[in-house]
Design a protein around this motif. Structure first.
Motif, mmCIF file in Angstrom:
data_model
loop_
_atom_site.group_PDB
_atom_site.id
_atom_site.type_symbol
_atom_site.label_atom_id
_atom_site.label_comp_id
_atom_site.label_asym_id
_atom_site.label_seq_id
_atom_site.Cartn_x
_atom_site.Cartn_y
_atom_site.Cartn_z
ATOM 1 N N CYS A 8 0.203 10.706 5.440
ATOM 2 C CA CYS A 8 0.728 11.935 4.884
ATOM 3 C C CYS A 8 2.233 11.817 4.737
ATOM 4 C CB CYS A 8 0.366 13.097 5.808
ATOM 5 S SG CYS A 8 1.050 14.665 5.251
ATOM 6 N N GLU A 13 1.501 11.834 9.241
ATOM 7 C CA GLU A 13 0.255 11.579 9.950
ATOM 8 C C GLU A 13 -0.522 10.460 9.256
ATOM 9 O OE1 GLU A 13 -0.900 12.886 12.639
ATOM 10 O OE2 GLU A 13 -3.072 12.701 12.624
ATOM 11 N N CYS A 30 -4.313 15.854 4.014
ATOM 12 C CA CYS A 30 -4.000 15.495 5.391
ATOM 13 C C CYS A 30 -4.781 16.380 6.361
ATOM 14 C CB CYS A 30 -2.497 15.657 5.600
ATOM 15 S SG CYS A 30 -1.996 15.467 7.313
ATOM 16 N N THR A 38 -0.372 12.775 0.101
ATOM 17 C CA THR A 38 -0.693 11.619 0.924
ATOM 18 C C THR A 38 -0.660 10.366 0.074
ATOM 19 O OG1 THR A 38 -3.038 12.003 0.524
ATOM 20 C CG2 THR A 38 -2.118 12.925 2.533
#
Ligand SMILES: [Zn+2]
Length: 67
Positions: A8, A13, A30, A38
């Motif tokens: 992300c 993440e 995400c 992402t």
């Protein structure tokens, strides 16, 4: 089915997702923040999965007497 790793760009993440070929071009949201910003990373699983079961059978590529 291939396993892809995504990251992300919003919250940084990293997550993995198994995608069908029909979904390969789509970026999943995400799971952490829900952002669709992402990007796809190179999957380590795909790199490891290679062709370890090598069957060295008959070589079709020898000769070649065609003009
Ligand atoms: Zn996120």
């Amino acid at each position: 089915m291939p396993l892809y790793e995504y990251q992300c760009k919003n919250c940084n993440e990293s997550f993995e997702k198994i995608v069908r070929f029909s979904e390969a071009e789509q970026l999943p949201p995400c799971p952490n923040c829900g952002s669709t910003d992402t990007r796809k990373k190179i999957s380590a699983a795909a790199a490891l999965g290679g062709s370890s079961s090598g069957s060295t059978g008959g070589g079709c590529g020898s000769g070649g007497g065609f003009t």
